[in-house]
Design an enzyme around this catalytic site. Structure first.
Site, PDB file in Angstrom:
ATOM      1  N   GLY A 325       0.821  -1.200   0.000  1.00  0.00           N
ATOM      2  CA  GLY A 325       0.000   0.000   0.000  1.00  0.00           C
ATOM      3  C   GLY A 325       0.858   1.255   0.000  1.00  0.00           C
ATOM      4  CB  SER A 326       0.136   4.660   1.239  1.00  0.00           C
ATOM      5  OG  SER A 326      -0.987   4.854   0.400  1.00  0.00           O
TER       6      SER A 326
END
Length: 646
Positions: A325-326
């Site tokens: 993810g981020s």
């Protein structure tokens, strides 16, 4: 007819010659017999004496004591305990069924263990097989008194592995178990010890990876047996060499606190010292008691672990692979800086999505973030900013930066089944899928989705490298028999300090600036701040129809369809010491499910014990106090400092 004198003389001469020849042959044969008898009775006397002795004297191997495993402060994580057991050699028993029936009259025999022993005796009738272990002294004494009526039965005193800290170290230390036929077949140079009855070897984790260090060397004992094969007396003993003791880098207090803080979640957390690579905590949750496996886990106990949907037997630390993810955005950012595709002051417009080849790639914020610069892109975790960087930078440059930061690498750490994860490239997709790379693949990868897969250990290594500017590698073993292992730092990271400083400043803002995605997980410690990055990775596709009517909230979905929650961070922000990664499977958002957990663990590491309440924002202290009071902490490994209110 009368024979003349000449004929008689010739005949007499022939007879004399034959007699001499025969006599010579007899003397030669006799001399040969005498020489052979001398060779057998004098020259080879010792050898034949030894062969005769072996008919009644047997040499048996003695298993050495296994090396002890300690934490960095000397807390015992894996030790040895004295146990009493009874074993049987099938070929020495007159009537196996009758002997076992007689034994049942003396002690209780576990039916599963007995049936397993009988099957093993069928395969190895000449070797000793354990019928019952962990007997009491009274039970062993009762058997010893009745041994004359139990042919083939031997009461024994031995050592067995024990894990005093229980489930805290199941995935790091691992466990030992009885030697199997597979273990023997896989051994490059089979150790005779592997044939020793009930000998235990490492099956997983550090126990397996350090088997050669922990095992030691066998001793022996000479025993006298009677014609029936029963041991009459011990003639001599040579003690073996114990295995070497091992000290891990793990801190038992931090490990226990981390295990308790993760609770019943399906999750993992790794804490590293950024200065030397020491792994201070490595937890995979839920865990299990490794003591269950030492003597052979029962079918019902194994079924409970196997059928648990949170997979307690799976080592999520190094085997768990998740889209980062981020938390991956720092990789994309540094790759763009290295490729010269972005400048620190440059801004990119985020209107909530990017369109590529008639396909929309959405930002997590439906209305968009407006104009976004480098710092804001991480602080508010704008996806569109990284979609743009991906199109400029290219996947191969992003993959190269990933490797530089420790992702996509199977780190050499003393655990089993360490995964390398997956950092995709154009060539990888062509080779593995027979397809060409498309720009949409790059956009997905830029925010840690798509094909990208990382482990919690790799994310901790990445964070440690960002924090320290050093090429840090994880180190799990601190010393062997008191001899220190090399540091886990290879040298400076090949990245300009200015780029790292910009990245660190943006990670600082994630936690400490207005609008930062991890603002609720800040510190309130005087002079101590930390930096980090939240991440949320999807495990399902969101359809156009769902976006039109409103995306389902994670809490409204079944557990297995919720997003994974991630967080990486380091502290202190100035002069960093520790890096952390936390992954909560199907936990929802990283800021809600992973960041608070990471903060509590990091505060424990910084404080050296249970964090004080004044380290938290005042409005969160009642909740934190209640949380700590409910956590099942082990008092043996924690400081006695009380948690006090500010």
């Amino acid at each position: 007819m009368k024979r003349n004198v000449q004929e008689m003389t010739l005949s007499s001469r022939n007879i004399t010659r034959r007699a001499l020849v025969m006599g010579g042959l007899q003397l030669g044969f006799g001399a040969l017999l005498v020489a052979r008898m001398q060779h057998l009775q004098v020259d080879q006397a010792k050898e034949f004496l030894m062969l005769a002795e072996e008919n009644r004297i047997k040499v048996r191997l003695l298993a050495p004591a296994r090396g002890i495993i300690y934490d960095r402060r000397g807390v015992e994580l894996a030790g040895n305990e004295q146990i009493y057991r009874v074993s049987m050699i099938r070929e020495d028993a007159d009537d196996v069924d009758q002997v076992i029936a007689n034994l049942r009259g003396l002690v209780r025999l576990d039916e599963d263990t007995l049936q397993r022993a009988l099957r093993e005796m069928d395969r190895r009738p000449h070797q000793s097989v354990t019928l019952a272990d962990r007997l009491s002294w009274e039970e062993l004494s009762t058997i010893a008194v009745n041994v004359p009526a139990l042919p083939g039965i031997t009461p024994e005193v031995g050592l067995s592995r024990v894990y005093p800290m229980g489930q805290d170290y199941a995935h790091v230390v691992g466990y030992v178990g009885r030697v199997s036929e597979k273990d023997i077949a896989e051994a490059e140079e089979p150790d005779p010890l592997l044939q020793t009855p009930q000998f235990q070897i490492g099956k997983i984790g550090a126990e397996r990876r350090l088997e050669g260090v922990l095992r030691g060397k066998a001793g022996s004992r000479r025993v006298e047996q009677n014609a029936a094969g029963r041991i009459m007396r011990e003639l001599g003993r040579t003690e073996g060499t114990s295995g070497k003791d091992v000290q891990l880098t793990i801190d038992a207090g931090l490990q226990n606190f981390t295990q308790a803080r993760l609770g019943t979640e399906s999750a993992s957390a790794v804490v590293m010292d950024v200065r030397n690579g020491d792994v201070l905590a490595a937890v995979s949750s839920p865990s299990y008691d490794p003591n269950l496996f030492v003597s052979g886990i029962s079918v019902p106990d194994y079924a409970v672990l196997r059928d648990n949907d949170h997979r307690p037997l799976h080592n999520k630390i190094v085997q768990g692979l998740y889209p980062p993810g981020s938390t991956y955005k720092m990789v994309t950012l540094l790759a763009a800086l290295e490729a010269g595709e972005i400048s620190p002051g440059e801004t990119i417009w985020c209107g909530g999505h990017t369109t590529v080849s008639n396909r929309r790639f959405h930002c997590w914020k439906r209305g968009g973030h407006g104009w976004v610069d480098l710092a804001k892109s991480l602080r508010e975790s704008c996806d569109v900013y990284y979609y743009d960087l991906a199109q400029r930078t290219g996947i191969d440059n992003i993959a190269a930066m990933s490797k530089k930061l420790g992702l996509g690498v199977a780190h050499d750490i003393e655990m089993t089944s360490v995964s390398s994860g997956l950092i995709p490239t154009r060539q990888w997709k062509r080779d593995r899928r027979g397809e060409s790379w498309v720009i949409g693949d790059s956009l997905n990868a830029s925010i840690g989705q798509g094909f990208v897969l990382t482990s919690p250990l790799q994310l901790a290594v990445m964070t440690a490298r960002l924090a320290s500017g050093l090429e840090v590698v994880p180190r799990l073993v601190r010393s062997v028999d008191g001899e220190m292992r090399p540091s886990g730092v290879k040298g400076p990271l090949d990245l300009p300090r200015s780029w790292l400083d910009m990245t660190r400043d943006a990670m600082y803002q994630v936690v400490n600036a207005r609008g930062g995605t991890a603002g609720r997980s800040r510190f309130e410690l005087a002079g101590v701040k930390w930096a980090g990055k939240t991440g949320t990775s999807q495990v399902r596709n969101i359809t156009r129809e769902e976006r039109a009517r409103g995306v389902f909230r994670n809490e409204d979905l079944p557990w297995e369809r919720r997003d994974h929650a991630l967080y990486v961070g380091y502290a202190p922000y100035v002069d960093p010491k520790y890096a952390i990664s936390v992954v909560v499977e199907h936990g929802g958002g990283g800021s809600r499910a992973a960041a608070p957990v990471a903060r509590d663990i990091m505060l424990y590491a910084l404080h050296g014990g249970i964090p004080p309440l004044e380290a938290y924002p005042s409005n969160q202290r009642p909740e934190i106090e209640e949380l700590f009071a409910s956590m099942p902490l082990d008092p043996r490994v924690h400081r006695t400092t009380e948690v006090s209110e500010a």
